[in-house]
Design a protein around this motif. Structure first.
Motif, mmCIF file in Angstrom:
data_model
loop_
_atom_site.group_PDB
_atom_site.id
_atom_site.type_symbol
_atom_site.label_atom_id
_atom_site.label_comp_id
_atom_site.label_asym_id
_atom_site.label_seq_id
_atom_site.Cartn_x
_atom_site.Cartn_y
_atom_site.Cartn_z
ATOM 1 N N ALA A 38 5.749 5.476 -45.057
ATOM 2 C CA ALA A 38 5.796 5.327 -43.603
ATOM 3 C C ALA A 38 7.218 5.094 -43.100
ATOM 4 O O ALA A 38 7.514 5.344 -41.933
ATOM 5 C CB ALA A 38 4.898 4.179 -43.163
ATOM 6 N N THR A 39 8.092 4.639 -43.974
ATOM 7 C CA THR A 39 9.489 4.446 -43.594
ATOM 8 C C THR A 39 10.319 5.687 -43.869
ATOM 9 O O THR A 39 11.063 6.166 -43.009
ATOM 10 C CB THR A 39 10.107 3.258 -44.347
ATOM 11 O OG1 THR A 39 9.365 2.067 -44.066
ATOM 12 C CG2 THR A 39 11.558 3.051 -43.939
ATOM 13 N N TRP A 40 10.184 6.284 -45.067
ATOM 14 C CA TRP A 40 11.174 7.232 -45.556
ATOM 15 C C TRP A 40 10.741 8.690 -45.585
ATOM 16 O O TRP A 40 11.576 9.566 -45.830
ATOM 17 C CB TRP A 40 11.616 6.822 -46.972
ATOM 18 C CG TRP A 40 12.213 5.464 -46.989
ATOM 19 C CD1 TRP A 40 11.640 4.314 -47.468
ATOM 20 C CD2 TRP A 40 13.491 5.080 -46.471
ATOM 21 N NE1 TRP A 40 12.479 3.245 -47.287
ATOM 22 C CE2 TRP A 40 13.632 3.694 -46.686
ATOM 23 C CE3 TRP A 40 14.532 5.777 -45.864
ATOM 24 C CZ2 TRP A 40 14.764 2.992 -46.294
ATOM 25 C CZ3 TRP A 40 15.668 5.082 -45.480
ATOM 26 C CH2 TRP A 40 15.778 3.715 -45.698
ATOM 27 N N PHE A 43 8.319 14.137 -43.955
ATOM 28 C CA PHE A 43 7.203 15.073 -43.845
ATOM 29 C C PHE A 43 6.098 14.563 -42.920
ATOM 30 O O PHE A 43 5.104 15.244 -42.731
ATOM 31 C CB PHE A 43 6.614 15.368 -45.225
ATOM 32 C CG PHE A 43 7.564 16.072 -46.146
ATOM 33 C CD1 PHE A 43 7.781 17.430 -46.033
ATOM 34 C CD2 PHE A 43 8.261 15.367 -47.106
ATOM 35 C CE1 PHE A 43 8.669 18.090 -46.870
ATOM 36 C CE2 PHE A 43 9.155 16.012 -47.959
ATOM 37 C CZ PHE A 43 9.353 17.369 -47.837
ATOM 38 N N ARG A 44 6.252 13.367 -42.368
ATOM 39 C CA ARG A 44 5.240 12.848 -41.459
ATOM 40 C C ARG A 44 5.898 12.430 -40.147
ATOM 41 O O ARG A 44 6.963 11.805 -40.131
ATOM 42 C CB ARG A 44 4.445 11.696 -42.083
ATOM 43 C CG ARG A 44 5.267 10.640 -42.760
ATOM 44 C CD ARG A 44 4.422 9.648 -43.541
ATOM 45 N NE ARG A 44 3.669 8.738 -42.679
ATOM 46 C CZ ARG A 44 2.876 7.774 -43.144
ATOM 47 N NH1 ARG A 44 2.698 7.616 -44.446
ATOM 48 N NH2 ARG A 44 2.232 6.979 -42.309
ATOM 49 N N ASP A 45 5.231 12.750 -39.040
ATOM 50 C CA ASP A 45 5.807 12.531 -37.714
ATOM 51 C C ASP A 45 5.939 11.050 -37.366
ATOM 52 O O ASP A 45 6.754 10.692 -36.506
ATOM 53 C CB ASP A 45 4.955 13.221 -36.649
ATOM 54 C CG ASP A 45 4.985 14.734 -36.765
ATOM 55 O OD1 ASP A 45 5.964 15.256 -37.343
ATOM 56 O OD2 ASP A 45 4.037 15.381 -36.283
ATOM 57 N N ASP A 46 5.123 10.194 -37.987
ATOM 58 C CA ASP A 46 5.111 8.788 -37.606
ATOM 59 C C ASP A 46 6.027 7.916 -38.459
ATOM 60 O O ASP A 46 5.994 6.693 -38.351
ATOM 61 C CB ASP A 46 3.684 8.245 -37.666
ATOM 62 C CG ASP A 46 3.087 8.295 -39.078
ATOM 63 O OD1 ASP A 46 3.627 9.024 -39.925
ATOM 64 O OD2 ASP A 46 2.082 7.602 -39.321
ATOM 65 N N SER A 47 6.849 8.516 -39.311
ATOM 66 C CA SER A 47 7.719 7.712 -40.171
ATOM 67 C C SER A 47 8.942 7.226 -39.401
ATOM 68 O O SER A 47 9.294 7.758 -38.346
ATOM 69 C CB SER A 47 8.170 8.519 -41.384
ATOM 70 O OG SER A 47 9.101 9.518 -41.016
ATOM 71 N N VAL A 48 9.617 6.240 -39.958
ATOM 72 C CA VAL A 48 10.834 5.717 -39.344
ATOM 73 C C VAL A 48 11.917 6.786 -39.298
ATOM 74 O O VAL A 48 12.572 6.983 -38.268
ATOM 75 C CB VAL A 48 11.327 4.469 -40.098
ATOM 76 C CG1 VAL A 48 12.714 4.057 -39.596
ATOM 77 C CG2 VAL A 48 10.340 3.322 -39.933
ATOM 78 N N VAL A 49 12.128 7.500 -40.402
ATOM 79 C CA VAL A 49 13.206 8.500 -40.404
ATOM 80 C C VAL A 49 12.910 9.639 -39.433
ATOM 81 O O VAL A 49 13.834 10.198 -38.821
ATOM 82 C CB VAL A 49 13.492 9.037 -41.822
ATOM 83 C CG1 VAL A 49 13.922 7.916 -42.752
ATOM 84 C CG2 VAL A 49 12.311 9.781 -42.389
ATOM 85 N N SER A 50 11.643 9.975 -39.246
ATOM 86 C CA SER A 50 11.305 11.017 -38.269
ATOM 87 C C SER A 50 11.569 10.554 -36.847
ATOM 88 O O SER A 50 11.930 11.355 -35.977
ATOM 89 C CB SER A 50 9.844 11.444 -38.427
ATOM 90 O OG SER A 50 9.652 12.158 -39.633
ATOM 91 N N ALA A 102 8.733 20.060 -43.006
ATOM 92 C CA ALA A 102 7.533 19.228 -42.947
ATOM 93 C C ALA A 102 6.260 20.046 -43.069
ATOM 94 O O ALA A 102 5.261 19.585 -43.618
ATOM 95 C CB ALA A 102 7.523 18.427 -41.643
ATOM 96 N N ALA A 103 6.270 21.274 -42.561
ATOM 97 C CA ALA A 103 5.102 22.148 -42.648
ATOM 98 C C ALA A 103 5.053 22.923 -43.954
ATOM 99 O O ALA A 103 4.101 23.672 -44.186
ATOM 100 C CB ALA A 103 5.096 23.120 -41.469
ATOM 101 N N LEU A 104 6.085 22.744 -44.789
ATOM 102 C CA LEU A 104 6.204 23.497 -46.044
ATOM 103 C C LEU A 104 6.027 24.999 -45.793
ATOM 104 O O LEU A 104 5.276 25.675 -46.490
ATOM 105 C CB LEU A 104 5.191 22.989 -47.080
ATOM 106 C CG LEU A 104 5.436 21.573 -47.610
ATOM 107 C CD1 LEU A 104 4.349 21.178 -48.596
ATOM 108 C CD2 LEU A 104 6.806 21.453 -48.270
#
Length: 296
Positions: A38-40, A43-50, A102-104
């Motif tokens: 969830a932080t790093w 590939f996910r829209d809800d992460s901190v780096v995103s 992210a969508a590969l």
């Protein structure tokens, strides 16, 4: 040994223990992996780096994530200096430009070389992890793939410190063993049914990387040169044995570049690497057995 296999962060995991892990232990492992992802994860829209990629800014971190940020950024600093910018935590935009997004999609938007698609050449002035927060001074795509999985393997291993007997945590190529010894084959990068050697891992970590693992298109893979944004060519597979998985993971990445052996040696990591023409190099005193004669 009892084996617990599961998928997480887009890859397969296996944890071996003398006795089966109970429900609370498995839940603890799952929580650690979810929090790290969830932080790093880019590939996910809800992460901190995103949340930082489009405009930069500052994100507050949990104490655990702040410790991860400090440790990984310091490791990247060592790697970047040793490889003259070859290893760079802001390489994410270059990976996405070549299709590892992210969508590969695995469809490159461009093959144009140069700084336009390379990692940020001044990343140390742009990315900061201190005072409990993560800051990007300008838009960029953080990718901690050079050290992140190793760091996560360490976190999972440490969370199982009270489990008796040998505990092996294998995050698909990033392995840490505590309380015993595991004999591990060094898989040939061009033939998964054979090995170029073996090594015993005792209360240590062994991490491997190969350009043949995540490939797409013609000559495209996930190990990029941070100076050019293009896939590396000279070395095709690396292995590093260190006291912890984060440094073993980082050393395995650094070994694709000039300067990699020096930083691995400075960290006290033993290593092996294979070139695209089949040459094999190893560190002085590498404790394993190689089935092919190393280059001199």
């Amino acid at each position: 040994m009892h084996s617990w296999r599961f998928d997480a962060i887009g890859t397969s995991w296996e944890i071996e223990t003398v006795d089966p892990l109970d429900g609370p232990a498995r839940a603890r492992v799952g929580g650690i992996i979810e929090a790290f992802d969830a932080t790093w994860s880019r590939f996910r829209d809800d992460s901190v780096v995103s949340s930082l990629r489009a405009h930069g800014g500052t994100a507050e971190l949990t104490p655990a994530a702040a410790a991860d940020a400090a440790a990984m950024i310091e490791t990247y600093r060592d790697l970047g200096r040793a490889t003259d910018g070859g290893v760079n935590p802001l390489i994410g935009s270059a990976l996405e430009a070549l299709g590892y997004d992210a969508a590969l999609t695995l469809r490159p938007r461009t093959r144009q070389p140069g700084g336009m698609h390379a990692g940020h050449p001044r990343w140390e002035q742009v990315l900061h992890g201190e005072h409990g927060s993560l800051t990007l001074e300008e838009p960029a795509v953080i990718d901690v793939g050079a050290v992140g999985k190793g760091r996560l393997v360490d976190l999972v291993s440490d969370a199982l410190a009270e489990v008796p007997g040998r505990v092996s945590v294998d995050g698909s190529g990033d392995l840490r063993v505590r309380g015993g010894t595991a004999r591990v084959a060094l898989e040939h990068p061009y033939d998964a049914t054979s090995a170029i050697g073996v090594v015993e891992v005792t209360d240590a970590a062994l991490c491997a990387s190969a350009v043949t693992r995540r490939t797409w298109g013609s000559g495209l893979h996930h190990v990029l040169n941070g100076r050019t944004g293009l896939p590396v060519r000279t070395w095709v597979a690396t292995w590093a044995l260190a006291g912890d998985a984060m440094h073993a993971d980082g050393a395995a990445t650094g070994l694709f570049f000039d300067g990699g052996p020096e930083i691995a040696d400075r960290w006290g990591a033993h290593w092996v690497r294979m070139s695209s023409d089949g040459r094999v190099e190893r560190s002085r005193g590498f404790p394993g057995e190689l089935f092919t004669e190393p280059a001199r």
